[in-house]
Design an enzyme around this catalytic site. Structure first.
Site: not given
Ligand code: 13P
Length: 287
Positions: A84, A207, A210, A231
């Site tokens: 990532d 991305h 959340t 994430n």
């Molecule tokens: P978040 O932490 O906002 O869920 O984003 C995750 C992400 O885009 C990982 O690359």
């Protein structure tokens, strides 16, 4: 089954659903995501940031853990192990370590340099049968030390990168890593639509999964998003469940201090979050 993300994302784009990328931090996280994907009969992408890779003792350790866990847990659904927000050097290391999918985030370079570096990696990933994600227009907020200002991507630049033959494309459309601020303007669907018009069948990546309202997630999928990264939400639910366990004093009673017991409520919370996201993204039963 450890596979590249290519087939699962092409199917998702054609079928108008999205595959979740869930970032992993340790053994418990990985096990929780794999078991949930198997239970839900959903394809899944395990995301590893450079920071998390370092924390877990390097990409080779991560690749060995994931491959062996897939075998030991009899995971039959397609699983991609994906770097990532990789740097060029990080991408090279993960290719060597046995990852099945790479993200090269060249969004902070001038577009010509982003194109040149992405092009080299397209060639290398094609030779090895790996999927490659590229990024145009940086994602806002902070992701494990990678800080973006939250630009909205230029659709023409997106087309230039998509035309290199990348597997999937992440484009900034006002999305932010971490929690969204109160005054967040929302996603720019106009930009997403323009990008999809120019990039055709290339699966698009959202991305900052959340905290995006459900209706925006569904609209993004209808406009070509086939991979959504989550994430922070797993981290938040893990932390809340662990805190509750400790506040209730369970870590000090009986055998509650056993790390396998101490980490169990947080792990269950991750499973519940992953399940909820797979249902929302429409990937359940698509393996
Ligand atoms: P978040 O932490 O906002 O869920 O984003 C995750 C992400 O885009 C990982 O690359």
């Amino acid at each position: 089954m450890l596979v590249s993300a290519k087939d699962m994302l092409n199917k998702a784009k054609a079928g108008k659903y999205a595959v979740g990328q869930f970032n992993i931090n340790n053994l418990e996280w990985t096990k929780a995501v794999l078991l949930t994907a198997e239970e839900m009969k959903s394809p899944v992408i395990l995301g590893v940031s450079e920071g998390a890779g370092k924390y877990m003792c390097g990409y080779k350790t991560v690749a060995a853990m994931v491959k062996n866990m897939i075998e030991e847990l009899n995971i039959t659904v397609p699983v991609a192990l994906h770097l990532d927000h990789g740097s060029y050097e990080g991408a090279m290391k993960c290719i060597e370590a046995g990852f099945s999918s790479i993200m090269f985030d060249g969004s902070h370079y001038p577009i010509d340099e982003n194109i040149a570096k992405t092009q080299e990696l397209v060639k290398l990933c094609n030779e090895k049968g790996l999927s490659l994600e590229a990024e145009v227009g940086s994602i806002g907020g902070e992701e494990d030390g990678v800080i973006g200002t939250g630009e909205v991507a230029d659709p023409k630049e997106c087309k230039a990168i998509a035309d290199l033959g990348v597997t999937m494309l992440a484009a900034g459309i006002g999305n932010i890593h971490g929690k969204y601020p109160e005054n967040w303007q929302g996603l720019s669907f106009e930009t997403l639509d323009a990008i999809q018009q120019l990039t055709g069948d290339v699966p698009l990546v959202l991305h900052g999964g959340t905290g995006i309202p459900e209706e925006m997630i569904k609209k993004a999928i209808s406009l070509g998003v086939a991979k959504i990264n989550v994430n922070t939400e797993c981290q938040l639910t893990f932390a809340a469940a662990t805190r509750k366990y400790i506040e209730e004093g369970k870590d000090l009673t009986g055998k509650g201090f056993d790390p396998r017991k101490l980490l169990a409520p947080g792990t269950d919370a991750i499973k519940a979050t992953v399940k909820e996201k797979m249902e929302l993204f429409g990937s359940v039963g698509k393996a």
